[in-house]
Design a protein around this motif. Structure first.
Motif, short mmCIF file in Angstrom:
data_model
loop_
_atom_site.label_atom_id
_atom_site.label_comp_id
_atom_site.label_asym_id
_atom_site.label_seq_id
_atom_site.Cartn_x
_atom_site.Cartn_y
_atom_site.Cartn_z
N PRO A 193 0.81 -1.23 0.00
CA PRO A 193 0.00 0.00 0.00
C PRO A 193 0.84 1.28 0.00
CG PRO A 193 -0.15 -1.16 2.11
CD PRO A 193 0.51 -2.09 1.17
N THR A 194 1.94 1.31 0.78
CA THR A 194 2.77 2.51 0.82
C THR A 194 3.45 2.74 -0.52
OG1 THR A 194 3.19 2.08 3.17
CG2 THR A 194 4.62 3.69 2.07
N PHE A 195 3.96 1.66 -1.12
CA PHE A 195 4.59 1.78 -2.43
C PHE A 195 3.57 2.25 -3.46
CE2 PHE A 195 5.64 0.08 -6.59
CZ PHE A 195 6.96 0.49 -6.75
N ARG A 196 2.38 1.66 -3.43
CA ARG A 196 1.34 2.04 -4.38
C ARG A 196 1.05 3.54 -4.30
NH1 ARG A 196 -3.23 -0.76 -6.27
NH2 ARG A 196 -3.05 -2.33 -4.63
N LYS A 197 0.88 4.03 -3.09
CA LYS A 197 0.53 5.43 -2.89
C LYS A 197 1.62 6.38 -3.41
CE LYS A 197 -0.02 8.79 0.86
NZ LYS A 197 0.01 8.98 2.34
N ASN A 198 2.87 6.12 -3.02
CA ASN A 198 3.95 7.05 -3.36
C ASN A 198 4.41 6.91 -4.81
OD1 ASN A 198 4.32 8.45 -0.83
ND2 ASN A 198 5.10 6.54 -0.01
N PHE A 199 4.39 5.70 -5.35
CA PHE A 199 4.78 5.55 -6.74
C PHE A 199 3.71 6.15 -7.66
CE2 PHE A 199 5.35 2.72 -10.59
CZ PHE A 199 6.48 3.37 -11.03
N ARG A 200 2.45 6.00 -7.27
CA ARG A 200 1.39 6.60 -8.05
C ARG A 200 1.50 8.13 -8.01
NH1 ARG A 200 -4.35 3.84 -7.28
NH2 ARG A 200 -4.17 4.68 -5.18
N ALA A 201 1.92 8.66 -6.84
CA ALA A 201 2.12 10.11 -6.73
C ALA A 201 3.25 10.57 -7.66
CB ALA A 201 2.45 10.47 -5.28
N CYS A 202 4.30 9.74 -7.79
CA CYS A 202 5.41 10.08 -8.71
C CYS A 202 4.91 10.20 -10.14
CB CYS A 202 6.49 9.00 -8.65
SG CYS A 202 7.64 9.18 -7.30
N LEU A 203 4.11 9.22 -10.56
CA LEU A 203 3.67 9.19 -11.96
C LEU A 203 2.66 10.28 -12.27
CD1 LEU A 203 3.30 5.34 -12.59
CD2 LEU A 203 5.28 6.80 -12.94
N THR A 204 1.89 10.68 -11.28
CA THR A 204 0.86 11.70 -11.51
C THR A 204 1.33 13.11 -11.14
OG1 THR A 204 -0.07 11.27 -9.30
CG2 THR A 204 -1.01 10.06 -11.16
N GLY A 205 2.55 13.21 -10.59
CA GLY A 205 3.10 14.51 -10.23
C GLY A 205 2.50 15.13 -8.99
N SER A 206 1.91 14.31 -8.13
CA SER A 206 1.26 14.83 -6.92
C SER A 206 2.12 14.63 -5.67
CB SER A 206 -0.10 14.15 -6.73
OG SER A 206 0.05 12.73 -6.65
N GLN A 207 3.42 14.29 -5.85
CA GLN A 207 4.29 14.10 -4.70
C GLN A 207 4.64 15.46 -4.09
OE1 GLN A 207 5.33 13.81 -7.81
NE2 GLN A 207 7.08 15.17 -8.00
N GLN A 208 5.25 15.44 -2.90
CA GLN A 208 5.65 16.69 -2.25
C GLN A 208 6.68 17.43 -3.09
OE1 GLN A 208 7.02 15.71 1.66
NE2 GLN A 208 4.98 15.19 2.44
N ALA A 209 6.73 18.75 -2.92
CA ALA A 209 7.59 19.57 -3.76
C ALA A 209 9.07 19.22 -3.61
CB ALA A 209 7.37 21.05 -3.43
N ASN A 210 9.47 18.79 -2.41
CA ASN A 210 10.89 18.50 -2.17
C ASN A 210 11.21 17.00 -2.28
OD1 ASN A 210 9.55 17.68 0.10
ND2 ASN A 210 11.03 18.51 1.56
N ALA A 211 10.31 16.22 -2.87
CA ALA A 211 10.53 14.77 -2.95
C ALA A 211 11.75 14.42 -3.78
CB ALA A 211 9.29 14.09 -3.55
N PHE A 212 12.10 15.29 -4.73
CA PHE A 212 13.28 15.05 -5.57
C PHE A 212 14.31 16.15 -5.39
CE2 PHE A 212 9.86 12.70 -7.57
CZ PHE A 212 10.46 11.49 -7.89
N GLY A 213 14.45 16.61 -4.15
CA GLY A 213 15.45 17.62 -3.84
C GLY A 213 14.92 19.03 -4.07
N ASN A 214 15.54 20.00 -3.39
CA ASN A 214 15.17 21.41 -3.52
C ASN A 214 16.19 22.11 -4.39
OD1 ASN A 214 12.80 21.49 -2.07
ND2 ASN A 214 13.79 21.96 -0.11
N LEU A 215 15.75 22.58 -5.54
CA LEU A 215 16.65 23.31 -6.43
C LEU A 215 17.05 24.64 -5.81
CD1 LEU A 215 15.15 22.81 -10.02
CD2 LEU A 215 17.49 22.32 -9.32
N ALA A 216 18.33 24.96 -5.93
CA ALA A 216 18.82 26.26 -5.44
C ALA A 216 18.53 27.33 -6.49
CB ALA A 216 20.32 26.17 -5.17
N ASN A 217 18.42 28.56 -6.03
CA ASN A 217 18.19 29.66 -6.96
C ASN A 217 19.41 29.83 -7.86
OD1 ASN A 217 15.67 30.26 -5.85
ND2 ASN A 217 16.59 31.54 -4.25
N ASP A 218 19.17 29.91 -9.17
CA ASP A 218 20.29 30.07 -10.10
C ASP A 218 20.88 31.47 -9.95
OD1 ASP A 218 20.11 27.57 -11.17
OD2 ASP A 218 18.64 28.16 -12.70
#
Length: 520
Positions: A100-125
């Motif tokens: 269930p946990t994998f289903r929820k978070n992987f589905r969030a990855c594919l639909t773009g509904s994951q948290q904003a910092n799930a893939f790191g926080n980009l620094a200001n250029d």
């Protein structure tokens, strides 16, 4: 080397983790995506088929999802999913569902509904902050750091000594060992280290990282936090800077070590920004980890016309010495030519080739029984040698191999059409004709002889498993032995005595099949 090597290594480690730790890993969307990338194709298909459906799936229905004759890969894929607890069975072993946990978070990855910092926080250029930190700079930095480690292992003269953390990993991982003295000068490469050198860069990096994981547990670092950060690095964008303060304390402490391995770049230890290198961003992909000018030259050669042999030879002679890609020519008389002046590549070739002559941009040698046996005694396998030679084969060899394969396929296709009375072939028949041939980059006589030299040493093999005997009828024996063969767990069978032997892992599957079929 094949990308399957490092994937198998990482999967073995993940499968060995306790279920509670695996469940914690699935709480990170980036980790779910990375683990999905490491799975075999049929396992990915099973996950995607169940991802957006909440209903359990009948275990026997999986056979209907796959083509006949794929039971072996189906069995291996399902076994891996169960080991990772990505699929869960009910108590009767009838139904399976996604974790269930994998289903929820992987589905969030594919639909773009994951948290904003799930893939790191980009620094200001900022032009000032990013000055000089280009992709080519990061590639050069990673290449320099990684090759420093490899040069040190093979004992290249005037090689700078890696950091203390790197030396500690080389020792604890068994890649290097000490002689009588315990200082750095007493370190020498081990049998495991010889095998390590013949792996591709991704497999080498994961070998180091998995050993780092073991050490981190001894230092009371959270292994889940460490693994999550490694998987996040594999999902970051090359050439972009990321904020350090958004990382956990454990992950911030990892930055200095990862910089020593060439996985990240940080201007100083107190800098608030870090940059992933190509070694990090390709951790869970099939892409080449180390990108150098010589690799770009090889890519151009592979796209060139097959008649431009002169251009290919010129590119090989001017290739960057820091790369060992696409420089080796192996002839049917076992003579080997390598267009390189890299001490690292020459030292690796010396592990299994009797080198005879060295020029400014080329070395010549001979593959002999003695040189191969020396490598075998050091723990290197014939398959590793063959894969290394195929991976680093000259572009012209690959072009000629492709032309030869195309001619074979065309000949077989025309022959089959004539046999069928001129009837056109279906796409499936053409695909089968193509699959029946293998791309032979190296001379087949040399490949077969290298394998035979290993067989001279491998006279006896032992397997752990289960013996099935005392069947009530020949039909009962045939049904079970054929099933064991289809799923790839059959090791030995004697039809006359009605006995067969299977692997330890295949026992539960064969017994379940027997209970279902024989009771009917």
């Amino acid at each position: 080397m094949s990308s399957n090597l490092f994937k198998a290594t990482v999967n073995e480690h993940l499968e060995s983790l306790p279920e509670s730790m695996q469940s914690r890993l699935y709480e990170a969307p980036a980790t779910c995506l990375s683990i999905y990338r490491l799975l075999p194709p049929i396992a990915k298909f099973f996950i995607m088929s169940m991802l957006f459906s909440e209903r359990p799936v009948l275990l026997r229905d999986l056979d209907k999802w796959c083509k006949p004759g794929t039971r072996k890969v189906q069995f291996e894929s399902l076994k891996r999913l169960k080991s990772l607890h990505l699929v869960l069975e009910d108590k009767l072993g009838t139904y399976i569902t996604l974790h269930p946990t994998f289903r929820k978070n992987f589905r969030a990855c594919l639909t773009g509904s994951q948290q904003a910092n799930a893939f790191g926080n980009l620094a200001n250029d900022s032009a000032d902050d990013n000055a000089g930190v280009t992709i080519s700079f990061l590639d050069s930095f990673a290449l320099n750091k990684w090759e420093t480690i490899l040069h040190f292992m093979v004992g290249t003269d005037s090689t700078p000594t890696p950091s203390a953390s790197v030396l500690s990993l080389l020792r604890s991982g068994g890649l290097m060992e000490t002689s009588a003295s315990e200082d750095i000068s007493g370190l020498r490469i081990s049998n495991t280290g010889f095998q390590f050198l013949l792996q591709d860069s991704n497999a080498q990096i994961w070998t180091i990282l998995l050993e780092y994981l073991k050490i981190s547990e001894e230092l009371n670092m959270d292994p889940v936090d460490v693994l999550n950060f490694i998987f996040i690095l594999g999902s970051l964008e090359l050439g972009k800077g990321y904020i350090v303060s958004s990382l956990s304390t454990t992950q911030q402490n990892m930055l200095a070590d990862l910089k020593d391995y060439g996985l990240i770049y940080q201007k100083s230890s107190g800098s608030g920004k870090f940059y992933p290198t190509r070694l990090a961003t390709t951790l869970t992909s099939d892409s080449v980890a180390l990108k150098s000018p010589a690799m770009a030259i090889e890519d151009a050669n592979n796209q060139a016309d097959s008649d431009s042999a002169a251009a290919v030879a010129a590119a090989a002679s001017t290739a960057d010495s820091s790369s060992s890609s696409g420089s080796i020519i192996l002839e049917t008389n076992f003579k080997l030519y390598a267009y390189t002046n890299s001490p690292l590549e020459i030292a690796i070739l010396n592990l299994f080739v009797q080198l005879k002559t060295r020029f400014a941009n080329m070395v010549c040698g001979q593959v002999t029984r003695e040189s191969i046996r020396k490598a075998l005694y050091n723990g290197i396998t014939s398959q590793q040698i063959i894969k290394f030679l195929e991976t680093h084969a000259h572009p012209q060899l690959k072009i000629l191999a492709r032309e030869k394969l195309d001619k074979k396929i065309e000949f077989d296709t025309n022959n089959n059409i004539n046999t069928a009375g001129g009837a056109p072939q279906s796409q499936q028949q053409r695909n089968e004709a193509s699959a029946s041939h293998r791309l032979e980059i190296l001379p087949p006589t040399v490949v077969d002889q290298i394998k035979l030299w290993q067989l001279e040493l491998d006279r006896i093999q032992t397997f752990e498993g289960y013996l099935f005997k005392d069947f009530a009828s020949q039909q009962e024996y045939d049904v079970l032995s054929n099933y064991a063969s289809e799923i790839g767990v059959l090791i030995w069978a004697d039809k006359g005595k009605k006995k067969f032997f299977i692997t330890e892992q295949g026992k539960s599957q064969v017994v379940d099949f027997a209970n279902r079929k024989l009771q009917r």
